[in-house]
Write a protein that holds these residues in place. Sequence first.
Motif, mmCIF file in Angstrom:
data_model
loop_
_atom_site.group_PDB
_atom_site.id
_atom_site.type_symbol
_atom_site.label_atom_id
_atom_site.label_comp_id
_atom_site.label_asym_id
_atom_site.label_seq_id
_atom_site.Cartn_x
_atom_site.Cartn_y
_atom_site.Cartn_z
ATOM 1 N N ASP A 48 0.820 -1.121 -0.071
ATOM 2 C CA ASP A 48 -0.067 0.208 0.188
ATOM 3 C C ASP A 48 0.978 1.189 -0.049
ATOM 4 O O ASP A 48 2.128 1.079 0.552
ATOM 5 N N VAL A 49 0.125 2.503 -0.663
ATOM 6 C CA VAL A 49 0.961 3.577 -0.710
ATOM 7 C C VAL A 49 0.264 4.503 -0.075
ATOM 8 O O VAL A 49 -1.047 4.850 -0.587
ATOM 9 N N ASP A 50 0.457 5.490 0.925
ATOM 10 C CA ASP A 50 -0.291 6.457 1.569
ATOM 11 C C ASP A 50 0.358 7.826 1.123
ATOM 12 O O ASP A 50 1.552 8.300 1.709
ATOM 13 N N THR A 51 -0.204 8.520 0.052
ATOM 14 C CA THR A 51 0.441 9.684 -0.465
ATOM 15 C C THR A 51 0.240 11.004 0.737
ATOM 16 O O THR A 51 0.847 11.892 0.627
ATOM 17 N N THR A 52 -0.726 11.006 1.425
ATOM 18 C CA THR A 52 -1.061 11.928 2.326
ATOM 19 C C THR A 52 0.004 12.207 3.377
ATOM 20 O O THR A 52 0.567 13.320 3.804
ATOM 21 N N ASP A 53 0.400 10.862 4.005
ATOM 22 C CA ASP A 53 1.148 10.777 5.132
ATOM 23 C C ASP A 53 2.462 10.163 4.661
ATOM 24 O O ASP A 53 3.298 10.224 5.559
ATOM 25 N N ASN A 54 2.723 10.164 3.403
ATOM 26 C CA ASN A 54 4.128 9.540 3.004
ATOM 27 C C ASN A 54 4.468 8.306 3.540
ATOM 28 O O ASN A 54 5.752 8.062 4.026
ATOM 29 N N VAL A 55 3.778 7.359 3.593
ATOM 30 C CA VAL A 55 3.791 6.283 4.375
ATOM 31 C C VAL A 55 3.760 5.056 3.103
ATOM 32 O O VAL A 55 2.810 4.891 2.265
ATOM 33 N N LEU A 56 4.912 4.061 3.168
ATOM 34 C CA LEU A 56 5.046 3.276 2.321
ATOM 35 C C LEU A 56 4.928 1.661 3.245
ATOM 36 O O LEU A 56 5.746 1.448 3.978
ATOM 37 N N ALA A 57 3.908 0.948 2.745
ATOM 38 C CA ALA A 57 3.772 -0.433 3.387
ATOM 39 C C ALA A 57 4.301 -1.559 2.484
ATOM 40 O O ALA A 57 3.671 -1.984 1.479
ATOM 41 N N VAL A 58 5.501 -2.235 3.127
ATOM 42 C CA VAL A 58 6.014 -3.368 2.124
ATOM 43 C C VAL A 58 5.816 -4.613 2.791
ATOM 44 O O VAL A 58 5.707 -4.635 4.052
ATOM 45 N N LYS A 59 5.640 -5.666 2.176
ATOM 46 C CA LYS A 59 5.442 -6.823 2.763
ATOM 47 C C LYS A 59 6.539 -7.728 3.400
ATOM 48 O O LYS A 59 7.724 -7.460 3.043
ATOM 49 N N GLY A 60 6.432 -7.951 4.537
ATOM 50 C CA GLY A 60 7.608 -8.605 5.233
ATOM 51 C C GLY A 60 8.249 -7.650 6.229
ATOM 52 O O GLY A 60 7.965 -6.609 6.570
ATOM 53 N N ALA A 61 9.566 -8.099 6.544
ATOM 54 C CA ALA A 61 10.401 -7.475 7.599
ATOM 55 C C ALA A 61 11.415 -6.641 6.831
ATOM 56 O O ALA A 61 12.055 -7.155 5.990
ATOM 57 N N VAL A 62 11.834 -5.704 7.712
ATOM 58 C CA VAL A 62 12.905 -4.842 7.205
ATOM 59 C C VAL A 62 14.026 -4.698 8.338
ATOM 60 O O VAL A 62 13.555 -4.508 9.155
ATOM 61 N N PRO A 63 15.147 -4.492 7.958
ATOM 62 C CA PRO A 63 16.399 -4.496 8.726
ATOM 63 C C PRO A 63 16.202 -3.179 9.787
ATOM 64 O O PRO A 63 15.937 -2.186 9.116
ATOM 65 N N GLY A 64 16.647 -3.192 10.966
ATOM 66 C CA GLY A 64 16.913 -1.890 11.900
ATOM 67 C C GLY A 64 15.683 -1.896 12.923
ATOM 68 O O GLY A 64 14.712 -2.612 12.652
ATOM 69 N N PRO A 65 15.987 -1.174 13.751
ATOM 70 C CA PRO A 65 15.162 -0.864 14.887
ATOM 71 C C PRO A 65 14.126 0.074 14.380
ATOM 72 O O PRO A 65 14.081 0.803 13.202
ATOM 73 N N ASN A 66 12.869 0.292 15.075
ATOM 74 C CA ASN A 66 11.865 1.388 14.841
ATOM 75 C C ASN A 66 12.445 2.713 14.835
ATOM 76 O O ASN A 66 13.360 3.139 15.686
ATOM 77 N N GLY A 67 12.567 3.629 13.847
ATOM 78 C CA GLY A 67 12.924 5.019 13.924
ATOM 79 C C GLY A 67 14.502 4.861 13.213
ATOM 80 O O GLY A 67 14.967 6.092 12.963
ATOM 81 N N GLY A 68 14.826 3.835 12.607
ATOM 82 C CA GLY A 68 16.134 3.699 11.814
ATOM 83 C C GLY A 68 16.032 4.131 10.651
ATOM 84 O O GLY A 68 14.737 4.008 9.927
ATOM 85 N N TYR A 69 16.927 4.675 9.980
ATOM 86 C CA TYR A 69 16.878 5.042 8.403
ATOM 87 C C TYR A 69 16.929 3.975 7.480
ATOM 88 O O TYR A 69 17.777 2.995 7.740
ATOM 89 N N VAL A 70 16.113 4.048 6.440
ATOM 90 C CA VAL A 70 16.346 2.951 5.426
ATOM 91 C C VAL A 70 16.313 3.599 3.911
ATOM 92 O O VAL A 70 15.941 4.598 3.930
ATOM 93 N N LEU A 71 16.897 2.769 3.081
ATOM 94 C CA LEU A 71 16.990 3.216 1.725
ATOM 95 C C LEU A 71 16.105 2.091 0.929
ATOM 96 O O LEU A 71 16.086 1.193 0.921
ATOM 97 N N VAL A 72 15.449 2.753 0.364
ATOM 98 C CA VAL A 72 14.242 1.870 -0.730
ATOM 99 C C VAL A 72 14.708 2.404 -2.197
ATOM 100 O O VAL A 72 14.570 3.133 -2.459
ATOM 101 N N ARG A 73 14.967 1.317 -2.806
ATOM 102 C CA ARG A 73 15.177 1.495 -4.147
ATOM 103 C C ARG A 73 14.630 0.052 -5.026
ATOM 104 O O ARG A 73 14.155 -1.020 -4.455
ATOM 105 N N ARG A 74 14.440 0.566 -6.264
ATOM 106 C CA ARG A 74 13.823 -0.489 -7.005
ATOM 107 C C ARG A 74 14.456 -1.710 -7.283
ATOM 108 O O ARG A 74 15.544 -1.831 -7.289
ATOM 109 N N ALA A 75 13.669 -3.041 -7.229
ATOM 110 C CA ALA A 75 14.415 -4.167 -6.887
ATOM 111 C C ALA A 75 15.222 -4.305 -8.434
ATOM 112 O O ALA A 75 15.058 -3.870 -9.479
ATOM 113 N N LYS A 76 16.463 -4.948 -8.201
ATOM 114 C CA LYS A 76 17.479 -5.057 -9.245
ATOM 115 C C LYS A 76 17.436 -6.451 -9.875
ATOM 116 O O LYS A 76 17.838 -6.780 -11.090
ATOM 117 N N ARG A 77 16.736 -7.386 -9.050
ATOM 118 C CA ARG A 77 16.505 -8.598 -9.722
ATOM 119 C C ARG A 77 15.380 -9.224 -10.085
ATOM 120 O O ARG A 77 14.371 -8.699 -9.230
#
Length: 210
Positions: free
Chosen positions: A181-210
């Motif tokens: 899901d993409v929430d353009t109002t609050d700039n929130v991206l919902a991705v399936k599964g887990a993401v590395p790092g703690p809550n509040g940690g910075y992440v880099l989201v890029r288009r899949a290479k494979r």
Amino acid sequence: MSPGILGKKIGMTQIFRPDGQVVPVTLLKAGPCMVVQRKTPATDGYDAVQLGLLEFVKPARINKPATGHLKKAGVSGAKFIREFRLNGGSGDLKAGDQVLVDQFKPKDKVDVVGISKGRGFAGVVKRHHFRGGEGSHGSMFHRAPGSIGASSYPSRVVPGMRMGGHMGHEQVTVRNLEVIDVDTTDNVLAVKGAVPGPNGGYVLVRRAKR
């Protein structure tokens, strides 16, 4: 089209699909970002775009070299800056452009890069999943690593030997996560599964290479 976006991890929750299926998702506060610098083969030797995540940051928290670098592009309040390589023909971004979460759509595949949670100094049982020895009957070999090499040859410890040491706090990339899901109002991206790092940690989201 932007090759990716910067953001922060909010936390995990679950979303129900129309057919009733439960999907575990990670919520990411993605953007807004600004293009801080546009690198080209003519000037820098390669094609890339440098993005900065816009957030409330005290000016004193950004050093003078970074402040001057941001000022050239008319950007302020960007402490987290990362670079994305560009493919040929995707040179429509320039310094000062804004990148928002609406660049992504549901069912897109993305790679998420983050810094894993630091676990401090950990032994071989926790760090490398060693079995350990017996826990009773006078074993005296409970969570010890055991032998770490031969004797006369090669008379040294082989590089890469699994031992106790600093665990976590490393760059981790999780590939091919589906955008739910993409929430353009609050700039929130919902991705399936887990993401590395703690809550509040910075992440880099890029288009899949494979």
